[in-house]
Write a protein that holds these residues in place. Structure first.
Motif, short mmCIF file in Angstrom:
data_model
loop_
_atom_site.label_atom_id
_atom_site.label_comp_id
_atom_site.label_asym_id
_atom_site.label_seq_id
_atom_site.Cartn_x
_atom_site.Cartn_y
_atom_site.Cartn_z
N LYS A 4 -7.20 -7.59 13.56
CA LYS A 4 -6.68 -6.58 14.65
C LYS A 4 -6.07 -5.28 14.00
O LYS A 4 -6.67 -4.30 14.57
CB LYS A 4 -5.66 -7.19 15.69
N ASP A 5 -5.43 -5.32 13.15
CA ASP A 5 -4.87 -4.19 12.25
C ASP A 5 -5.77 -3.40 11.62
O ASP A 5 -5.95 -2.47 11.59
CB ASP A 5 -3.77 -4.73 11.27
N GLU A 6 -6.91 -4.18 11.07
CA GLU A 6 -8.14 -3.48 10.38
C GLU A 6 -8.78 -2.73 11.39
O GLU A 6 -9.06 -1.53 11.13
CB GLU A 6 -8.98 -4.78 10.17
N GLN A 7 -9.04 -3.12 12.79
CA GLN A 7 -9.35 -2.22 13.74
C GLN A 7 -8.76 -0.86 13.84
O GLN A 7 -9.32 0.13 14.14
CB GLN A 7 -9.59 -2.83 15.17
N ILE A 12 -7.66 5.17 12.73
CA ILE A 12 -7.10 5.95 12.10
C ILE A 12 -7.60 6.79 11.18
O ILE A 12 -7.82 8.00 10.95
CB ILE A 12 -5.83 5.47 11.59
N GLU A 13 -8.50 5.80 10.18
CA GLU A 13 -9.33 6.61 9.02
C GLU A 13 -10.44 7.58 10.04
O GLU A 13 -10.83 8.40 9.33
CB GLU A 13 -10.00 5.46 8.48
N ARG A 22 -8.63 -0.69 -0.02
CA ARG A 22 -7.99 -1.95 0.42
C ARG A 22 -7.75 -2.82 -0.75
O ARG A 22 -8.52 -3.03 -1.67
CB ARG A 22 -9.12 -2.92 1.22
N ILE A 23 -6.32 -3.17 -0.88
CA ILE A 23 -6.02 -4.02 -2.04
C ILE A 23 -5.86 -5.27 -1.77
O ILE A 23 -4.81 -5.38 -0.86
CB ILE A 23 -4.97 -3.23 -2.89
N ILE A 24 -6.30 -6.16 -2.12
CA ILE A 24 -5.98 -7.70 -1.80
C ILE A 24 -5.56 -8.42 -2.95
O ILE A 24 -6.00 -8.56 -3.93
CB ILE A 24 -7.50 -8.20 -1.33
N TYR A 25 -4.13 -8.85 -2.65
CA TYR A 25 -3.80 -9.62 -3.70
C TYR A 25 -4.08 -11.03 -3.67
O TYR A 25 -3.96 -11.75 -2.35
CB TYR A 25 -2.05 -9.35 -3.56
N PRO A 26 -4.22 -11.77 -4.55
CA PRO A 26 -4.28 -13.24 -4.82
C PRO A 26 -3.16 -14.17 -3.87
O PRO A 26 -1.99 -13.95 -4.13
CB PRO A 26 -4.41 -13.84 -6.05
N GLY A 27 -3.67 -14.95 -3.02
CA GLY A 27 -2.89 -15.78 -1.96
C GLY A 27 -2.62 -15.04 -0.91
O GLY A 27 -2.05 -15.72 0.01
N TYR A 28 -2.96 -13.80 -0.46
CA TYR A 28 -2.65 -12.93 0.60
C TYR A 28 -4.06 -12.74 1.37
O TYR A 28 -3.81 -11.81 2.34
CB TYR A 28 -2.02 -11.86 0.24
N GLU A 29 -4.97 -13.28 0.93
CA GLU A 29 -6.39 -13.06 1.69
C GLU A 29 -6.12 -13.49 3.01
O GLU A 29 -5.67 -14.61 3.39
CB GLU A 29 -7.51 -13.67 0.97
#
Length: 83
Positions: A4-7, A12-13, A22-29
């Protein structure tokens, strides 16, 4: 970030004309359910509750209109082909 936040971020973009990295940290996908897809690839996410309800109500209205006596007579007339 949630789908939902991605939408919201996509809106905004689009408004400012700039893409954010987009930076995805391991364990937070985010694990996506069967109906969701990754918005970074441009695929559509699950319908909003409002849209789903709207489509359901429209479908019910169509079914109700198809079951009126006049609609039934029209359907029978279409089945009988003129010679």
């Amino acid at each position: 970030m949630s789908p939902k936040d991605e939408q919201f971020l996509d809106n905004i973009e689009t408004l400012i004309g700039r893409r954010f990295e987009r930076i995805i940290y391991p364990g937070y996908e985010m694990s996506l359910s069967a109906g969701d897809t990754d918005n970074a690839t441009g695929d559509v996410l699950k319908k909003s509750r409002y849209k789903a309800t709207q489509e359901r109500n429209q479908m019910l209205a169509r079914k109700k209109a198809e079951n009126t006596p006049a609609a039934i007579r029209r359907a029978k007339a279409k089945k009988r082909k003129p010679r």
